[in-house]
Write a protein that holds these residues in place. Structure first.
Motif, PDB file in Angstrom:
ATOM      1  N   ALA A  55     -52.631 -69.856 -19.818  1.00 44.74           N
ATOM      2  CA  ALA A  55     -52.996 -68.891 -20.870  1.00 44.74           C
ATOM      3  C   ALA A  55     -53.731 -69.659 -21.962  1.00 44.74           C
ATOM      4  CB  ALA A  55     -51.747 -68.237 -21.451  1.00 44.74           C
ATOM      5  N   ALA A  56     -54.924 -69.217 -22.318  1.00 49.74           N
ATOM      6  CA  ALA A  56     -55.715 -69.891 -23.356  1.00 49.74           C
ATOM      7  C   ALA A  56     -55.957 -68.914 -24.490  1.00 49.74           C
ATOM      8  CB  ALA A  56     -57.034 -70.385 -22.780  1.00 49.74           C
ATOM      9  N   ILE A  57     -55.471 -69.266 -25.676  1.00 49.48           N
ATOM     10  CA  ILE A  57     -55.551 -68.373 -26.832  1.00 49.48           C
ATOM     11  C   ILE A  57     -56.508 -68.971 -27.848  1.00 49.48           C
ATOM     12  CG2 ILE A  57     -54.179 -67.366 -28.712  1.00 49.48           C
ATOM     13  CD1 ILE A  57     -51.897 -67.981 -26.356  1.00 49.48           C
ATOM     14  N   PHE A  58     -57.517 -68.205 -28.218  1.00 49.57           N
ATOM     15  CA  PHE A  58     -58.551 -68.686 -29.140  1.00 49.57           C
ATOM     16  C   PHE A  58     -58.453 -67.920 -30.457  1.00 49.57           C
ATOM     17  CE2 PHE A  58     -60.078 -70.240 -25.130  1.00 49.57           C
ATOM     18  CZ  PHE A  58     -60.722 -71.425 -25.456  1.00 49.57           C
ATOM     19  N   LEU A  59     -57.936 -68.601 -31.469  1.00 48.52           N
ATOM     20  CA  LEU A  59     -57.925 -68.002 -32.807  1.00 48.52           C
ATOM     21  C   LEU A  59     -59.264 -68.202 -33.513  1.00 48.52           C
ATOM     22  CD1 LEU A  59     -54.813 -68.200 -32.158  1.00 48.52           C
ATOM     23  CD2 LEU A  59     -54.477 -68.390 -34.589  1.00 48.52           C
ATOM     24  N   ASN A  60     -60.152 -69.015 -32.901  1.00 44.14           N
ATOM     25  CA  ASN A  60     -61.479 -69.281 -33.485  1.00 44.14           C
ATOM     26  C   ASN A  60     -62.504 -69.240 -32.359  1.00 44.14           C
ATOM     27  OD1 ASN A  60     -59.334 -71.480 -34.671  1.00 44.14           O
ATOM     28  ND2 ASN A  60     -60.402 -70.375 -36.281  1.00 44.14           N
ATOM     29  N   PRO A  61     -63.786 -69.075 -32.716  1.00 43.14           N
ATOM     30  CA  PRO A  61     -64.820 -68.987 -31.676  1.00 43.14           C
ATOM     31  C   PRO A  61     -64.941 -70.277 -30.870  1.00 43.14           C
ATOM     32  CG  PRO A  61     -65.673 -68.264 -33.810  1.00 43.14           C
ATOM     33  CD  PRO A  61     -64.332 -68.883 -34.065  1.00 43.14           C
ATOM     34  N   SER A  62     -65.504 -70.144 -29.693  1.00 44.71           N
ATOM     35  CA  SER A  62     -65.730 -71.314 -28.834  1.00 44.71           C
ATOM     36  C   SER A  62     -66.733 -70.967 -27.754  1.00 44.71           C
ATOM     37  CB  SER A  62     -64.415 -71.738 -28.173  1.00 44.71           C
ATOM     38  OG  SER A  62     -64.659 -72.655 -27.127  1.00 44.71           O
ATOM     39  N   LEU A  63     -67.611 -71.887 -27.450  1.00 43.52           N
ATOM     40  CA  LEU A  63     -68.479 -71.773 -26.280  1.00 43.52           C
ATOM     41  C   LEU A  63     -68.042 -72.792 -25.223  1.00 43.52           C
ATOM     42  CD1 LEU A  63     -72.371 -71.473 -26.231  1.00 43.52           C
ATOM     43  CD2 LEU A  63     -71.163 -72.926 -24.644  1.00 43.52           C
ATOM     44  N   ARG A  64     -68.093 -74.087 -25.586  1.00 46.63           N
ATOM     45  CA  ARG A  64     -67.850 -75.165 -24.629  1.00 46.63           C
ATOM     46  C   ARG A  64     -66.394 -75.230 -24.169  1.00 46.63           C
ATOM     47  NH1 ARG A  64     -72.278 -75.833 -27.415  1.00 46.63           N
ATOM     48  NH2 ARG A  64     -70.980 -74.904 -29.020  1.00 46.63           N
ATOM     49  N   THR A  65     -65.467 -75.136 -25.118  1.00 45.23           N
ATOM     50  CA  THR A  65     -64.058 -75.298 -24.763  1.00 45.23           C
ATOM     51  C   THR A  65     -63.603 -74.157 -23.858  1.00 45.23           C
ATOM     52  OG1 THR A  65     -63.760 -76.411 -26.873  1.00 45.23           O
ATOM     53  CG2 THR A  65     -61.762 -75.672 -25.742  1.00 45.23           C
ATOM     54  N   ARG A  66     -64.024 -72.951 -24.214  1.00 46.61           N
ATOM     55  CA  ARG A  66     -63.637 -71.774 -23.438  1.00 46.61           C
ATOM     56  C   ARG A  66     -64.228 -71.829 -22.021  1.00 46.61           C
ATOM     57  NH1 ARG A  66     -62.969 -66.193 -25.555  1.00 46.61           N
ATOM     58  NH2 ARG A  66     -63.376 -67.217 -27.528  1.00 46.61           N
ATOM     59  N   THR A  67     -65.553 -72.072 -21.940  1.00 44.69           N
ATOM     60  CA  THR A  67     -66.187 -72.016 -20.620  1.00 44.69           C
ATOM     61  C   THR A  67     -65.775 -73.202 -19.744  1.00 44.69           C
ATOM     62  OG1 THR A  67     -68.163 -73.002 -21.597  1.00 44.69           O
ATOM     63  CG2 THR A  67     -68.166 -70.621 -21.295  1.00 44.69           C
ATOM     64  N   SER A  68     -65.589 -74.375 -20.345  1.00 41.70           N
ATOM     65  CA  SER A  68     -65.188 -75.525 -19.523  1.00 41.70           C
ATOM     66  C   SER A  68     -63.773 -75.313 -18.992  1.00 41.70           C
ATOM     67  CB  SER A  68     -65.302 -76.837 -20.303  1.00 41.70           C
ATOM     68  OG  SER A  68     -64.481 -76.825 -21.449  1.00 41.70           O
ATOM     69  N   LEU A  69     -62.899 -74.740 -19.819  1.00 36.94           N
ATOM     70  CA  LEU A  69     -61.529 -74.459 -19.344  1.00 36.94           C
ATOM     71  C   LEU A  69     -61.556 -73.451 -18.195  1.00 36.94           C
ATOM     72  CD1 LEU A  69     -58.300 -74.021 -21.294  1.00 36.94           C
ATOM     73  CD2 LEU A  69     -59.037 -72.103 -19.898  1.00 36.94           C
ATOM     74  N   CYS A  70     -62.317 -72.365 -18.370  1.00 35.67           N
ATOM     75  CA  CYS A  70     -62.361 -71.327 -17.324  1.00 35.67           C
ATOM     76  C   CYS A  70     -62.962 -71.886 -16.037  1.00 35.67           C
ATOM     77  CB  CYS A  70     -63.173 -70.116 -17.797  1.00 35.67           C
ATOM     78  SG  CYS A  70     -62.346 -69.168 -19.078  1.00 35.67           S
ATOM     79  N   ALA A  71     -64.074 -72.631 -16.164  1.00 35.49           N
ATOM     80  CA  ALA A  71     -64.745 -73.158 -14.969  1.00 35.49           C
ATOM     81  C   ALA A  71     -63.880 -74.217 -14.284  1.00 35.49           C
ATOM     82  CB  ALA A  71     -66.106 -73.737 -15.350  1.00 35.49           C
ATOM     83  N   ALA A  72     -63.199 -75.054 -15.076  1.00 36.97           N
ATOM     84  CA  ALA A  72     -62.329 -76.083 -14.497  1.00 36.97           C
ATOM     85  C   ALA A  72     -61.171 -75.420 -13.748  1.00 36.97           C
ATOM     86  CB  ALA A  72     -61.804 -77.010 -15.592  1.00 36.97           C
ATOM     87  N   CYS A  73     -60.551 -74.418 -14.377  1.00 37.09           N
ATOM     88  CA  CYS A  73     -59.437 -73.713 -13.723  1.00 37.09           C
ATOM     89  C   CYS A  73     -59.912 -73.078 -12.417  1.00 37.09           C
ATOM     90  CB  CYS A  73     -58.843 -72.655 -14.657  1.00 37.09           C
ATOM     91  SG  CYS A  73     -57.836 -73.374 -15.971  1.00 37.09           S
ATOM     92  N   HIS A  74     -61.083 -72.467 -12.439  1.00 40.65           N
ATOM     93  CA  HIS A  74     -61.622 -71.826 -11.235  1.00 40.65           C
ATOM     94  C   HIS A  74     -61.769 -72.849 -10.111  1.00 40.65           C
ATOM     95  CE1 HIS A  74     -63.919 -68.950  -8.867  1.00 40.65           C
ATOM     96  NE2 HIS A  74     -64.794 -69.921  -8.642  1.00 40.65           N
ATOM     97  N   ALA A  75     -62.304 -74.029 -10.451  1.00 41.98           N
ATOM     98  CA  ALA A  75     -62.529 -75.081  -9.444  1.00 41.98           C
ATOM     99  C   ALA A  75     -61.217 -75.579  -8.843  1.00 41.98           C
ATOM    100  CB  ALA A  75     -63.300 -76.241 -10.067  1.00 41.98           C
TER     101      ALA A  75
END
Ligand code: CP
Length: 348
Positions: A55-75
């Motif tokens: 579970a990843a909770i973002f209280l602030n905006p993010s491009l790199r942290t969000r997408t790298s986490l999602c893509a890494a988890c997918h892989a």
């Protein structure tokens, strides 16, 4: 929180504790993790962690942290639930004993208790307030999550540190300067910005470089001191690893001989006491923008910024797009270092 028998037991930890600042497992663990990230980037197959959930909770905006986490988890075959409090999740109350008659509909203890039953890891992004130094120094939101969670908590940038960025930074240094970073010269230079910014990224660069035994110079105008306790920690880590940390208020002097330059803006400790005065000082230091003349003082250094960056305020287009820019490479390494970290944490 209390771990009841009917709750899922925490995953066996591939990291010794929650990920707060990346120093938890020691310098060799970070070294090995980034070597694994570089191998993954070169084509090594990721070890799978099918059935695990983050579970990843973002209280602030993010491009790199969000997408790298999602893509890494997918892989890795891991499911990622990405939530934004206030829009697709209830706004949370972090304080203890608060009469919750304001905007927050749910207490962090209740929300995290539920998430921990459904996920193997909880990741949280929660920036500094910049108006309450005591709360920021205590890393209030990250600490509340850690206190409430029965599963490992991963810091996706808190008030004080940004370890996932730190792993990508170390991977970039090792790729360009070699796997042994001891004695390599890094300058962290303050840079101008139209807004007051937290120091989490700057603190992380400092801690990550110090832990690897680098010779670190922090260059900033007078009045932009980083937290003394964090400077002290960095000096201790550097000294233990055979490196050093020094401070200068002269950017040209700070850049001399550097092999790596990391630019970042931060508002510093004194900004808490007077925001107007800090804004005035910040505006007066516009000439700290990193340009080709500034980079000419270095030893042909690579240039880094974590992104997002204000071009031609923090650094000029010519530096950002020049042959010595490692900016895009570091951002790309966010994927491979995230994959290496979650693989270590979750793949049995
Ligand atoms: N560097 C970094 O963390 O980028 P984001 O804020 O876009 O995640």
């Amino acid at each position: 929180m209390t771990l009841h028998r009917w709750m899922p037991q925490p995953v066996s930890r591939g990291w010794p504790d929650d990920l707060v600042d990346g120093t938890e497992a020691g310098a060799k663990a970070v070294h090995d993790l980034v070597q694994r990230a570089l191998a993954l980037r070169a084509g090594a197959a990721p070890r799978q962690a099918h059935g695990k959930r983050v579970a990843a909770i973002f209280l602030n905006p993010s491009l790199r942290t969000r997408t790298s986490l999602c893509a890494a988890c997918h892989a890795l075959g891991v499911h990622a639930s990405v939530l934004n409090p206030g829009t697709d999740m209830w706004r949370m109350e972090m304080g203890e004993g608060v009469v919750m008659d304001g905007d927050a509909a749910e207490h962090v203890r209740d929300a995290v208790g539920v998430l921990a039953q459904m996920h193997d890891v909880i990741a949280i992004r929660a920036f500094a307030t910049l108006n309450d130094r005591k709360a920021d120094l205590a890393d209030k939101t990250l600490t509340a999550f850690r206190g409430a969670s029965a599963v490992p908590v991963v810091n996706l940038e808190s008030a004080l540190y940004h370890p996932m960025q730190g792993f990508a930074d170390v991977a970039t240094w090792q790729h360009h300067l070699g796997p042994d970073l001891r004695g390599k010269r890094l300058t962290l230079t303050w840079a101008p910005h139209p807004k007051a910014l937290p120091a989490a990224v700057a603190n992380q660069v400092l801690i990550s470089a110090a832990q690897q035994g680098m010779e670190v110079t922090v260059a900033h105008p007078e009045g932009f001191d980083l937290e003394p306790s964090i400077m002290g920690r960095a000096k201790g880590l550097a000294s233990h690893a055979g490196g050093a940390v020094r401070v200068t208020h002269n950017q040209k002097e700070g850049l001399a001989g550097a092999q790596v330059v990391v630019a970042k803006s931060w508002s510093g400790v004194s900004g808490y006491s007077d925001r107007t005065e800090e804004a005035t000082r910040r505006a007066a230091a516009a000439d700290w923008c990193v340009d080709d003349t500034a980079m000419a003082h270095t030893a042909d250094a690579g240039f880094m910024h974590c992104l997002p960056v204000r071009r031609n305020v923090v650094a000029t287009d010519s530096v950002m797009d020049g042959p010595n820019s490692w900016v895009q490479e570091t951002a790309g390494l966010r994927l491979w270092t995230a994959m290496a970290f979650f693989e270590r944490l979750l793949a049995s």
